[in-house]
Write a protein that holds these residues in place. Structure first.
Motif, PDB file in Angstrom:
ATOM      1  N   ILE A  76     -16.680   3.111   0.113  1.00  0.00           N
ATOM      2  CA  ILE A  76     -16.285   3.147   1.664  1.00  0.00           C
ATOM      3  C   ILE A  76     -15.532   1.697   1.902  1.00  0.00           C
ATOM      4  O   ILE A  76     -14.246   1.915   2.657  1.00  0.00           O
ATOM      5  N   GLY A  77     -15.892   0.846   1.279  1.00  0.00           N
ATOM      6  CA  GLY A  77     -14.961  -0.454   1.575  1.00  0.00           C
ATOM      7  C   GLY A  77     -15.838  -1.683   1.437  1.00  0.00           C
ATOM      8  O   GLY A  77     -16.475  -1.921   0.306  1.00  0.00           O
ATOM      9  N   GLU A 116     -12.621   4.929  10.404  1.00  0.00           N
ATOM     10  CA  GLU A 116     -11.170   4.639  10.892  1.00  0.00           C
ATOM     11  C   GLU A 116     -10.878   5.155  12.281  1.00  0.00           C
ATOM     12  O   GLU A 116      -9.993   4.707  13.174  1.00  0.00           O
ATOM     13  N   SER A 119     -13.532   0.019   6.229  1.00  0.00           N
ATOM     14  CA  SER A 119     -12.552   0.618   5.087  1.00  0.00           C
ATOM     15  C   SER A 119     -11.433  -0.326   4.804  1.00  0.00           C
ATOM     16  O   SER A 119     -11.189  -1.214   5.719  1.00  0.00           O
ATOM     17  N   GLU A 149      -3.984   0.046  -0.611  1.00  0.00           N
ATOM     18  CA  GLU A 149      -5.494  -0.498  -0.523  1.00  0.00           C
ATOM     19  C   GLU A 149      -5.711  -1.061  -1.510  1.00  0.00           C
ATOM     20  O   GLU A 149      -6.689  -1.990  -1.736  1.00  0.00           O
ATOM     21  N   VAL A 187     -15.057   7.199   5.594  1.00  0.00           N
ATOM     22  CA  VAL A 187     -14.128   6.101   5.414  1.00  0.00           C
ATOM     23  C   VAL A 187     -13.141   6.764   6.911  1.00  0.00           C
ATOM     24  O   VAL A 187     -12.739   5.987   7.630  1.00  0.00           O
TER      25      VAL A 187
END
Ligand code: CA
Length: 232
Positions: A224-225, A97, A180, A197, A93
């Motif tokens: 992770i996302g 970013e 993410s 989040e 993650v």
């Protein structure tokens, strides 16, 4: 002429050689680095077309390499695929970013690795052309008209909030890429909008519901996302 030069940074010699063997067999030129220091140096001196980066390295680790290369404008555009071990999701993650493009979890098959490499190189090539905002995004049954702020599934119009629309356009406009929650927040609201989040999860949940069966196109990538599935 090869298909391009790929720098592989990996401290485990067996894995390093295995990756290099498969890439070379597929027509790529390969640069090998067994430490982070060596990797950083090669990346700066040789400017490879892509970097395959193990995250857990002795000395300078993968995240530091990623940070160093993305902070330097001469190396910032080198695409990075992180190679991660189990339990390194938080680092993946962070890497995303910091500007890494994708990741491959270990253990991986050479076939999967080559597919990721190809796909990242293709996307990079596509995005290096003149910048052009795509007005209409089509993915399976879903059509997004960015200028008119309209979303349809098949023929049916779907009513979305501005945030839902922003998230959907971002994910669908970059289908196949994993993002993410932090990246999603920044893409939609700008850098310092106070949103958690968890709020992203709530938005995604609502989005999926509104999209009906097409909601499956938004995939959760555990730890992770999220990713919008690539449709043929
Ligand atoms: Ca390692």
């Amino acid at each position: 002429m090869g298909k391009g030069t790929i720098l592989v940074v990996e401290d485990e010699t067996d894995i390093l050689n295995l990756i290099a063997y498969n890439l070379e067999k597929d027509g790529y030129d390969v640069l090998k680095a067994g430490t982070g220091e060596e990797g950083l140096k090669l990346a700066r001196n040789r400017r490879p077309d892509l970097l395959l980066l193990d995250l857990m390295l002795p000395g300078i680790n993968g995240l530091e390499i990623c940070k160093g290369l993305k902070a330097d404008e001469t190396t910032a555009s080198i695409p990075i695929i992180m190679v991660s071990a189990r339990g390194e999701e938080a680092d993946v993650v962070l890497g995303l970013e910091l500007g890494a493009d994708d990741y491959v979890p270990k253990p991986f098959s050479p076939r999967i690795l080559l597919a990721r490499v190809k796909s990242v190189l293709r996307r990079k090539e596509a995005s290096s052309g003149p910048p052009e905002e795509r007005r209409i995004i089509r993915a399976g049954e879903v059509t997004i008209d960015k200028a008119r702020h309209e979303v349809r599934v098949g023929q049916d119009m779907v009513e979305l909030s501005a945030t839902e629309f922003g998230i959907l356009s971002y994910l669908a406009g970059n289908s196949g890429w994993v993002f993410s929650r932090g990246q999603i927040i920044r893409s939609v609201k700008g850098e310092d909008y106070p949103v958690t989040e968890r709020a992203v999860d709530v938005q995604i949940l609502a989005l999926r519901k509104k999209l009906g069966a097409a909601g499956d196109l938004i995939e959760t990538v555990r730890g992770i996302g999220y990713r919008f599935r690539e449709t043929p």
